[in-house]
Design a protein around this motif. Structure first.
Motif, PDB file in Angstrom:
ATOM      1  N   ARG A  25       0.827  -1.207   0.000  1.00 21.05           N
ATOM      2  CA  ARG A  25       0.000   0.000   0.000  1.00 21.05           C
ATOM      3  C   ARG A  25       0.860   1.255   0.000  1.00 21.05           C
ATOM      4  O   ARG A  25       1.908   1.287   0.644  1.00 21.05           O
ATOM      5  N   SER A  26       0.413   2.284  -0.702  1.00 10.74           N
ATOM      6  CA  SER A  26       1.114   3.574  -0.671  1.00 10.74           C
ATOM      7  C   SER A  26       0.956   4.176   0.721  1.00 10.74           C
ATOM      8  O   SER A  26       0.051   3.804   1.464  1.00 10.74           O
ATOM      9  N   PRO A  27       1.846   5.098   1.092  1.00  9.93           N
ATOM     10  CA  PRO A  27       1.756   5.727   2.412  1.00  9.93           C
ATOM     11  C   PRO A  27       0.390   6.360   2.654  1.00  9.93           C
ATOM     12  O   PRO A  27      -0.183   6.227   3.743  1.00  9.93           O
ATOM     13  N   ARG A  28      -0.146   7.019   1.643  1.00 12.34           N
ATOM     14  CA  ARG A  28      -1.448   7.655   1.794  1.00 12.34           C
ATOM     15  C   ARG A  28      -2.545   6.605   2.012  1.00 12.34           C
ATOM     16  O   ARG A  28      -3.449   6.798   2.832  1.00 12.34           O
ATOM     17  N   ARG A  30      -2.162   3.765   3.394  1.00 17.20           N
ATOM     18  CA  ARG A  30      -1.984   3.308   4.785  1.00 17.20           C
ATOM     19  C   ARG A  30      -2.690   4.254   5.749  1.00 17.20           C
ATOM     20  O   ARG A  30      -3.397   3.823   6.665  1.00 17.20           O
ATOM     21  N   GLN A  31      -2.494   5.557   5.531  1.00 14.15           N
ATOM     22  CA  GLN A  31      -3.161   6.540   6.391  1.00 14.15           C
ATOM     23  C   GLN A  31      -4.666   6.359   6.356  1.00 14.15           C
ATOM     24  O   GLN A  31      -5.347   6.430   7.382  1.00 14.15           O
ATOM     25  N   ILE A  32      -5.193   6.143   5.153  1.00 15.47           N
ATOM     26  CA  ILE A  32      -6.641   5.986   4.996  1.00 15.47           C
ATOM     27  C   ILE A  32      -7.129   4.758   5.756  1.00 15.47           C
ATOM     28  O   ILE A  32      -8.107   4.816   6.506  1.00 15.47           O
ATOM     29  N   ASP A  34      -5.713   3.259   8.241  1.00 19.35           N
ATOM     30  CA  ASP A  34      -5.573   3.475   9.681  1.00 19.35           C
ATOM     31  C   ASP A  34      -6.707   4.348  10.216  1.00 19.35           C
ATOM     32  O   ASP A  34      -7.274   4.068  11.275  1.00 19.35           O
ATOM     33  N   ALA A  35      -7.028   5.401   9.478  1.00 19.06           N
ATOM     34  CA  ALA A  35      -8.129   6.273   9.897  1.00 19.06           C
ATOM     35  C   ALA A  35      -9.432   5.486   9.922  1.00 19.06           C
ATOM     36  O   ALA A  35     -10.234   5.599  10.861  1.00 19.06           O
ATOM     37  N   THR A  38      -9.726   3.295  13.021  1.00 20.92           N
ATOM     38  CA  THR A  38     -10.124   4.057  14.210  1.00 20.92           C
ATOM     39  C   THR A  38     -11.623   4.332  14.200  1.00 20.92           C
ATOM     40  O   THR A  38     -12.319   4.133  15.203  1.00 20.92           O
ATOM     41  N   LEU A  57      -9.452  12.744   7.424  1.00 21.41           N
ATOM     42  CA  LEU A  57      -8.164  13.104   6.839  1.00 21.41           C
ATOM     43  C   LEU A  57      -8.206  14.493   6.210  1.00 21.41           C
ATOM     44  O   LEU A  57      -7.249  14.931   5.564  1.00 21.41           O
ATOM     45  N   HIS A  67      -6.680   6.482  -4.113  1.00 22.61           N
ATOM     46  CA  HIS A  67      -5.756   5.645  -3.345  1.00 22.61           C
ATOM     47  C   HIS A  67      -6.271   4.230  -3.106  1.00 22.61           C
ATOM     48  O   HIS A  67      -5.499   3.314  -2.900  1.00 22.61           O
TER      49      HIS A  67
END
Lengths: 208, 208
Positions: A25-28, A30-32, A34-35, A38, A57, A67
């Motif tokens: 996965r791209s870093p972005r 991953r952020q998605i 993870d969000a 939560t 985000l 993404h």
DNA sequence: TGACGAAGCTAATGCTGTTAGCTAACGTGG
DNA sequence: CCACGTTAGCTAACAGCATTAGCTTCGTCA
């Protein structure tokens, strides 16, 4: 495909200690994910919408599609993370003396489920597009049940018990005043006795 | 509230052979629920929409609200029917010799689940508004597990096993080539042995 | 005949996931 | 240094969802 397939196929080979090929996965992305994780645990599956994830985000829902492929893909990513975590915990748990494996495995299973109730429910819900998961991931995560039970059908029965107990505990469907731990223990006792009975008859290949 | 509450409370009284107070419905409401039941099993939960149910009866979705409070109420009605059916089957199944009760109960549980897979999943899904069910219905449907197991915590563990195995079978998550019946049998054997072990020590009130 | 309730209808609201098409920023090759 | 392509955001829009409001039509009964 199914969780115990690998366990039976590689009956004589030791299980891999790390999960197989997870999706890159791209870093972005991953952020998605993870969000989304939560939000899932905080607000439940009903609260997990594309607009809500975007808002967490600071972007709009359509931008998420740059993404990730869409909502099913997002759920797939969440479950993939969860299976990797669960599998790792279960494999660790069976690294004890044979007679303690079932108890240890059930403890680890329960702890992982309680650690992410909404994810557990999502991962095991019928509507979930299981076919999109990385090949071998579910089988790998299920291997410890075979290692603990020692016989495929008892392993599948043990897995069934763990799954059912987890769901009923998460949904608070057990008797109000009852101590859930005792229910886990009652099942653990029954299956450990069955395992020992089977292990005492090494010449008998089938349960029947 | 929870299925086994009644079982433990009335430990010494024989179980009622018929379900408790079911919700009354107008003839038209009955037609709607029946149509919804057919759609649910034919097209899955995803196919069950108010528009779709209306179409099956030749009317528009808003007209359904003259007879039922809304979608949650419709799901509640479906599950109520299912629990009544399940409870009846389970109570019948435990009317056999003690040593055969667990096997007979699991057979009945499995048959009922396989007879309405989508309903089973709906009834046991987390999002379902269980609180709206008629008081005592779930407890009544769960009583046979106590009658079969003879001890509350073993009963809850047995119920967990049945629930988990049912879900995994419905979702085809067991090992591809495996005979699911053997998984049921493996669990039945373990729990029947545990029941007999417990029954052999009548002076011991707790499992611990 | 008139009133009333039951049971249908359409129109509209706000939510959902998703697509199309636009724009601004960034990095890179000529 | 400029032009190009890529990346990642945006708005507008669409279809489908449950649901509500308000209208109509029909049958029954006094």
């Amino acid at each position: 495909m199914t969780p115990l397939a690998g366990a039976v196929r590689h009956r004589l080979t030791p299980p891999a200690p790390t999960p197989p090929l997870l999706t890159e996965r791209s870093p972005r992305a991953r952020q998605i994910v993870d969000a989304a994780s939560t939000i899932l645990e905080d607000e439940g599956l009903g609260g997990l919408t594309m607009r809500r994830v975007g808002a967490a985000l600071g972007i709009r829902a359509p931008s998420l599609y740059k993404h990730l492929a869409g909502r099913p893909a997002l759920e797939l990513a969440l479950v993939e993370d969860g299976l990797a975590r669960m599998g790792t915990a279960l494999h660790r748990s069976v690294d004890v003396a044979p007679h303690a494996r079932i108890t240890s495995l059930l403890d680890a299973y329960r702890a992982t489920g309680l650690g992410g109730p909404e994810l557990y429910r999502l991962a095991t819900s019928a509507s979930f597009p299981r076919a999109g998961l990385p090949d071998g991931l579910e089988a790998w995560a299920g291997e410890p049940f075979f290692l603990a039970a020692g016989e495929p059908y008892l392993a599948q029965a043990l897995w069934s018990f763990a799954h059912g107990t987890m769901l009923l505990e998460l949904d608070r469907r057990f008797l109000d005043g009852s101590e859930v731990t005792r229910t886990w223990e009652a099942g653990a006792g029954a299956f450990e006795a069955a395992r020992q009975a089977l292990a005492g008859l090494p010449a008998q290949p089938h349960v029947r």
